[in-house]
Scaffold this active site. Structure first.
Site, PDB file in Angstrom:
ATOM      1  CB  CYS A 128      -0.938   0.004   1.201  1.00 55.32           C
ATOM      2  SG  CYS A 128      -0.146  -0.330   2.795  1.00 55.32           S
ATOM      3  CG  HIS A 248      -0.669   4.178   4.920  1.00 54.75           C
ATOM      4  ND1 HIS A 248      -1.328   3.898   6.085  1.00 54.75           N
ATOM      5  CD2 HIS A 248      -0.259   2.972   4.414  1.00 54.75           C
ATOM      6  CE1 HIS A 248      -1.325   2.582   6.285  1.00 54.75           C
ATOM      7  NE2 HIS A 248      -0.682   1.999   5.287  1.00 54.75           N
TER       8      HIS A 248
END
Length: 343
Positions: A128, A248
């Site tokens: 990711c 994130h």
């Protein structure tokens, strides 16, 4: 439009559930849908688009008649991918099992879709954090060859699973009520020591290697090189777990061979599909996890010259790691293959 039989392995987890939301949102052309999970989750009923689906236990025989197998990740990928391919399905896998296999393309559709054609039944979704960084790096690499990348990540607890999210919530509640918080999950349930994540940062994601980098950090190094087709590109990473539920953030420093101005960088990133420039210091406008959670696009801001070197830029990047960092990227791979008649 032609429709395809789709299986989702890991349908009850966070990424599996995101697959379902995105299939509905993006009007993905499925004919039949098979929801697969472990024996523990088998028998659950999931209502999707007005129809009840019974979650089935995944076995080697689960993929007969399936054309597209979306794997949400985990140990089951290695176990069932060969059977799915043998049954005639194309596996798009979100685990780390096949990413560095030279026979398996590692794909971010906006970055290296041309590599999809080399698949032999399995296509890997990158980590990711790697995906989110690539969405900012690729448009800048098109402006100048890159000499070096330095990245530090600030990764949400959802990357550690539902249990990590629940533990953060419980710890915050305990502290608010004057109780001693309990830590059983982070940096990982399998580790001998655990640390409070509420009001804290943990500079460990996954196991440490002999070179003192973590597995997560080396994923970013090696996957970046593979996606860009530059096996010797200097990349270094530090990955940190932060007390944020979802999305994130990354601080990215890039050194180029040629000068890349801030204005040129903003223009290139804003024109890149799936990336948005959010960068107006005068208005305190910059990317934040709070505002990228649940969104498909990766936001890039704080674009500024690195004044310590001749040709460098600093960037701040935020993206939803369950969407673009996982389920959306995998579904985009399938959409690209459909568009280009690759099934």
């Amino acid at each position: 439009m032609k429709k395809y039989n789709v299986a989702i392995l890991g349908a009850t987890g966070a990424v599996g559930q995101e697959f379902l939301r995105l299939i509905e949102e993006r009007h993905f052309p499925f004919a039949e849908l098979k929801l697969l999970a472990s024996k523990r989750s088998a028998g659950k009923i999931i209502n999707f688009m007005g129809k009840d689906y019974t979650v089935e236990e995944a076995t080697d025989d689960s993929f007969e008649g399936v054309q597209i197998a979306l794997f949400a990740g985990g140990a089951a990928s290695k176990q069932f991918a060969p059977a799915a391919v043998k049954a005639g399905a194309v596996v798009i896998d979100n685990s780390s099992a096949f990413r560095m296999d030279p026979e398996v393309p590692l794909i971010v559709p906006e970055v290296n879709p041309e590599a999809i054609k080399d698949h032999k039944g399995i296509i890997a979704n990158p980590n990711c954090s790697t995906i989110i960084m690539m969405m900012a790096v690729k448009p800048l690499r098109d402006l100048s060859k890159i000499k070096r990348i330095v990245v530090s990540t600030y990764q949400a607890v959802s990357g550690g699973g539902k249990e990590a999210m629940a533990e953060l919530e419980q710890q915050v509640d305990d502290i608010a009520h004057g109780k001693e918080p309990v830590a059983n999950i982070l940096p990982g349930a399998k580790f001998p020591k655990h640390y409070q994540i509420a009001f804290n940062l943990i500079p460990q994601i996954d196991v440490f290697y002999d070179n003192l980098y973590t597995k997560e950090e080396m994923k970013m190094v090696n996957e970046t090189r593979k996606i860009l087709g530059e096996p010797d590109l200097p990349v270094t990473a530090t990955t940190v777990r932060v007390p944020v539920y979802r999305s994130h953030a990354e601080s990215v420093n890039i050194e180029f061979e040629d000068d890349v101005t801030v204005e040129a960088a903003r223009k290139a990133i804003d024109a890149f599909p799936g990336a948005i420039v959010k960068d107006d210091p005068s208005q305190q406008s910059y990317p934040m996890p709070l505002f990228t959670s649940g969104k498909n696009d990766v936001e890039v801001g704080r674009i500024r010259k690195d004044e310590s070197i001749a040709h460098g830029l600093n960037l701040w990047v935020c993206g939803d790691q369950i969407r673009k960092g996982a389920a959306l990227n995998a579904l985009q791979i399938a959409e690209y293959m459909i568009e280009h008649d690759m099934f």
